[in-house]
Structure formats: C-alpha cells, structure tokens
Write a protein that holds these residues in place. Structure first.
Motif, mmCIF file in Angstrom:
data_model
loop_
_atom_site.group_PDB
_atom_site.id
_atom_site.type_symbol
_atom_site.label_atom_id
_atom_site.label_comp_id
_atom_site.label_asym_id
_atom_site.label_seq_id
_atom_site.Cartn_x
_atom_site.Cartn_y
_atom_site.Cartn_z
ATOM 1 N N SER A 179 77.011 32.032 36.234
ATOM 2 C CA SER A 179 76.045 30.975 36.519
ATOM 3 C C SER A 179 76.674 29.593 36.398
ATOM 4 N N ASP A 180 76.005 28.587 36.992
ATOM 5 C CA ASP A 180 76.448 27.204 36.801
ATOM 6 C C ASP A 180 75.991 26.676 35.441
ATOM 7 N N ILE A 181 75.021 27.364 34.807
ATOM 8 C CA ILE A 181 74.635 27.052 33.431
ATOM 9 C C ILE A 181 75.317 28.090 32.547
ATOM 10 N N ASP A 182 76.032 27.629 31.519
ATOM 11 C CA ASP A 182 76.974 28.511 30.821
ATOM 12 C C ASP A 182 76.368 29.487 29.830
ATOM 13 N N ALA A 183 75.057 29.354 29.542
ATOM 14 C CA ALA A 183 74.417 30.241 28.571
ATOM 15 C C ALA A 183 72.916 29.963 28.595
ATOM 16 N N LEU A 184 72.167 30.768 27.840
ATOM 17 C CA LEU A 184 70.762 30.465 27.594
ATOM 18 C C LEU A 184 70.691 29.423 26.484
ATOM 19 N N TYR A 185 69.869 28.419 26.681
ATOM 20 C CA TYR A 185 69.668 27.368 25.681
ATOM 21 C C TYR A 185 68.236 27.419 25.146
ATOM 22 N N GLU A 186 68.029 26.844 23.971
ATOM 23 C CA GLU A 186 66.678 26.771 23.401
ATOM 24 C C GLU A 186 65.737 25.981 24.302
ATOM 25 N N GLU A 187 66.305 25.000 25.017
ATOM 26 C CA GLU A 187 65.563 24.219 26.012
ATOM 27 C C GLU A 187 66.486 24.016 27.205
ATOM 28 N N ASP A 188 65.929 23.568 28.318
ATOM 29 C CA ASP A 188 66.733 23.296 29.506
ATOM 30 C C ASP A 188 67.710 22.156 29.206
ATOM 31 N N PRO A 189 69.045 22.433 29.221
ATOM 32 C CA PRO A 189 70.027 21.397 28.866
ATOM 33 C C PRO A 189 70.091 20.257 29.885
ATOM 34 N N ARG A 190 69.548 20.484 31.082
ATOM 35 C CA ARG A 190 69.510 19.391 32.062
ATOM 36 C C ARG A 190 68.450 18.356 31.699
ATOM 37 N N ILE A 191 67.501 18.774 30.865
ATOM 38 C CA ILE A 191 66.450 17.861 30.401
ATOM 39 C C ILE A 191 66.768 17.354 29.002
ATOM 40 N N ASN A 192 67.224 18.264 28.133
ATOM 41 C CA ASN A 192 67.604 17.891 26.768
ATOM 42 C C ASN A 192 69.062 18.258 26.531
ATOM 43 N N PRO A 193 69.991 17.297 26.676
ATOM 44 C CA PRO A 193 71.429 17.576 26.511
ATOM 45 C C PRO A 193 71.813 18.082 25.115
ATOM 46 N N LYS A 194 70.938 17.909 24.132
ATOM 47 C CA LYS A 194 71.229 18.341 22.765
ATOM 48 C C LYS A 194 70.717 19.763 22.475
ATOM 49 N N ALA A 195 70.189 20.415 23.473
ATOM 50 C CA ALA A 195 69.651 21.770 23.285
ATOM 51 C C ALA A 195 70.746 22.724 22.807
ATOM 52 N N GLN A 196 70.395 23.644 21.903
ATOM 53 C CA GLN A 196 71.355 24.580 21.312
ATOM 54 C C GLN A 196 71.455 25.871 22.134
ATOM 55 N N VAL A 242 74.936 39.983 30.513
ATOM 56 C CA VAL A 242 75.507 38.761 29.946
ATOM 57 C C VAL A 242 75.485 37.657 31.003
ATOM 58 N N ILE A 243 75.133 36.462 30.573
ATOM 59 C CA ILE A 243 75.214 35.266 31.422
ATOM 60 C C ILE A 243 76.436 34.484 30.977
ATOM 61 N N LEU A 244 77.336 34.194 31.935
ATOM 62 C CA LEU A 244 78.597 33.517 31.629
ATOM 63 C C LEU A 244 78.774 32.288 32.520
ATOM 64 N N PRO A 245 79.586 31.310 32.068
ATOM 65 C CA PRO A 245 79.885 30.138 32.905
ATOM 66 C C PRO A 245 80.793 30.530 34.070
ATOM 67 N N GLY A 246 80.254 30.540 35.277
ATOM 68 C CA GLY A 246 80.947 31.118 36.419
ATOM 69 C C GLY A 246 82.172 30.376 36.894
ATOM 70 N N ARG A 247 82.238 29.077 36.627
ATOM 71 C CA ARG A 247 83.383 28.298 37.122
ATOM 72 C C ARG A 247 84.525 28.223 36.110
ATOM 73 N N GLU A 248 84.346 28.803 34.938
ATOM 74 C CA GLU A 248 85.400 28.736 33.925
ATOM 75 C C GLU A 248 86.512 29.732 34.251
ATOM 76 N N PRO A 249 87.756 29.287 34.314
ATOM 77 C CA PRO A 249 88.872 30.192 34.612
ATOM 78 C C PRO A 249 88.973 31.322 33.582
#
Length: 371
Positions: A179-196, A242-249
């Motif tokens: 995915s372009d999002i590297d993991a599941l976050y507690e909140e949407d990281p595009r809205i809350n950059p501090k989400a865990q 598993v959800i992984l960051p797709g662009r990471e080498p």
C-alpha cells in the motif's frame, strides 16, 4: 510466543502467497508506471519464486496507465471512458510485467476477472483450476479486474476485495497488501500526522474499522477501510494478512526477516468449508426472504434447513439456485443461501397445501452472517 516467533512459525508453513499492489504504489501521478517500484517488486517476487513459493500477483494500475499514456486527466470520467482507458492501460501494464519478469526467466500469465466470474459456480471452479495449473507450472498469474467489460452490477468494490477472493480461491497461506500507506494507524495519518501505528491485530472489530477513516487511495477506489474489509474476509478463512509499505525497497525481504514493518492481521480459526465461504463472500444476493421466529430458531439454533412454512414474504425476482438473504421479523439479515425454487415458485408454494414439507434452502447451502 511473541510476535516474531509467531510470524516465523507461520512463514515456515507458507507455500502459496497472494501479493496485491495498488495503483498509487506502482504509478506516478500523471506520469504512468513507476519503473523503479516495478523493478523492486519483480525482483522480490523472483526471489520468492526461486525459493519455492507459489505467487499470485493482483495488480491495479490499468486505468492510471491508460490516463498517462493518453495524457487524459479529465475528472470525473464516465464508466465508458474508464473501460476504454483500462483497455489501453492494461496492455502497457502486462507488457511491463512481461519484460521485467523475463530477465529472471519467469513467465507470467494475465487473468482478468469480473465478480460474476467468481460468483457463478462453474466459472469460479474454472478460474480456480486455471490458477492452480499456472502455479503448478511455476508461472506467476497477474490478476486484475476486467475493467473493459465490467459494469457496476458485476464490479468488485476494488482490488483489495479481489485479492481477498483470489486468496480464498487458491486457499493461499498469506495475503500481502502493498500500500501507499505503510501500516494501519489509530487515526488516518493524512488527517492526523501524529497518529500511532498498530503493528498487529488479533481480530478485526468495529473499533479497528473506526481507525480506518473514509478517504479512498490517491489513484485507486480503495482506502484503508477497504483493506480492512479484505483482511476481515481473509482472516476468517484462516489466512493471515499483512499491510506493508509498497514503495519501500526490499520490503518483502524485511518482512520475511522479522523486521518491525507494516501491520499484521492474525488468522482466525476457519469455521466454514470452502463452499460455504464461496456462498458467504463471493455471491451477490438477488433477492430477500423474510422468515418468522420459528424458522429463525430452526436454522440458527437447531441447524435445520429453511422450509417454506417459515417464510413470511419474498422480495425480488430471482431464479432457482439464486443467492438470497434471509431476514428476520426485526429486519436483521441472518443468513445467505442458495434457493431451491424461483421467486415465482415460492409465491405459489406459499398458498399450496404442500408448503410445509418443501425445503427452500438446504442447510448445506445456508451460511449465517455476523450481526
């Protein structure tokens, strides 16, 4: 057993893997395919194949490819325009994979599916046999939705769901979503950059779904909510996700080596056979059957088949063998099943003296749904 030990135990038994990659991962906005990402992806799949794994790749990107090829960025675009762009882009997409895998002496096969291909039993079994044969021959099937002919009524909601259905079809050991999002976050990281980040999920509950947000991906139809729907479906089949960051080498190598990366969803105990899973997840209902309290108790608590005597009313126009929803007097959808009669026949049987003895849905063709 800690997370790393648990994962190692699963990976030791893993032989068949489905890898899903989204449009936002393998394309650059307004530029077409991202060949650096594709090089990384095909290199890693090559390593898996050479190590003895059977790999199916579910790849989005056809429409995005077609847009870039024609420099066609009008918004919104109609279904017909999407179909035309997919036809143009799919050729470029499969050619890119063909060329990249060729350098590793790996053959690929293109498989384009609609939801109807997996919901009709004979076509589903044909698709299953084809995929299994390709894997037996050590060929990498590249699966995408057949956007050029699909319509809203036979469309998968997105390729996350398609990858889930493919995982069930081949009875995979693992589903990997890049995915372009590297993991599941507690909140949407595009809205809350501090989400865990959430690193592991035992069971996908409503609380987990609430973390997903509602925004779709940058280029595709799906977002994190769609990925959670796919993960819930697949984990209920006894397959981890598993959800992984797709662009990471070397992201797959990092995951296989136990590096703390992405989010893993542990498999649940599989409770249904493959036929019932097919009824539950693959088939869209064509009608509704409303049942009384006696029928509800018989099918839910006593494991009985649904008889005509327990039916209050029938909704929709469906043929014999169609999938229908069973709904109780409170309006709750209790189950899905394959009917032994058409809607017209059911309406006639309801006023017949023979109705009590007629079996509408056999218990082997009836699947209960979670509330």
């Amino acid at each position: 057993m800690n997370k790393k030990e648990r994962l190692e135990k699963i990976l030791r038994k893993t032989k068949k893997v489905v890898i899903k990659v989204g449009s936002a991962v393998i394309t650059k906005e307004d530029e077409g395919l991202n060949y650096q990402v594709l090089h990384n992806l095909t290199y890693e799949i090559n390593r898996l194949v050479k190590a003895g794994y059977k790999v199916v790749l579910v790849s989005s990107g056809a429409i995005a490819c077609g847009r870039a090829k024609l420099n066609y960025y009008k918004k919104p675009i109609s279904l017909t325009e999407k179909q035309a762009l997919a036809a143009i882009g799919q050729a470029a997409l499969i050619q890119a994979y063909e060329d990249l895998f060729q350098q590793y002496q790996i053959h690929v096969a293109q498989i384009l599916l609609t939801a109807e291909d997996l919901s009709l039993r004979e076509r589903y079994l044909n698709a299953k046999k084809t995929l299994e044969t390709l894997l037996k021959w050590n060929i990498v099937p590249i699966v995408n939705e057949n956007d050029t002919v699909t319509t809203e009524s036979i469309k998968f909601s997105d390729n996350d769901i398609l990858s889930a259905l493919v995982s069930g079809t081949i009875e995979a050991d693992f589903l990997i979503i890049l995915s372009d999002i590297d993991a599941l976050y507690e909140e949407d990281p595009r809205i809350n950059p501090k989400a865990q980040k959430i690193r592991e999920v035992e069971r996908i509950t409503p609380e987990i779904f609430s973390m997903a947000g509602s925004k779709p991906g940058r280029l595709g139809r799906g977002g994190m909510y769609s990925k959670l729907l796919a993960a819930k479906m697949v984990t209920s089949m006894g397959i981890p996700v598993v959800i992984l960051p797709g662009r990471e080498p070397l992201v797959l190598e990092k995951f296989w080596s136990g590096e703390e990366i992405g989010t893993i969803f542990w498999a649940e105990e599989r409770k249904l056979n493959m036929r019932k899973l097919w009824i539950k997840y693959y088939i869209k209902p064509e009608g509704k059957i409303y049942i009384d309290e006696g029928a509800e108790e018989a099918i839910l608590k006593r494991g009985k088949s649904l008889l005509i005597g327990g039916i209050i009313s029938v909704e929709g126009n469906f043929p014999k063998g169609a999938c229908v929803e069973c709904i109780n007097m409170k309006g709750q959808i209790l189950a899905k099943g394959l009917v032994n009669f058409s809607s017209e026949e059911l309406l006639k049987l309801k006023i017949s003296r023979e109705k009590i003895n007629k079996e509408v849905i056999h218990r082997d063709n009836l699947v209960f749904l979670e509330p």
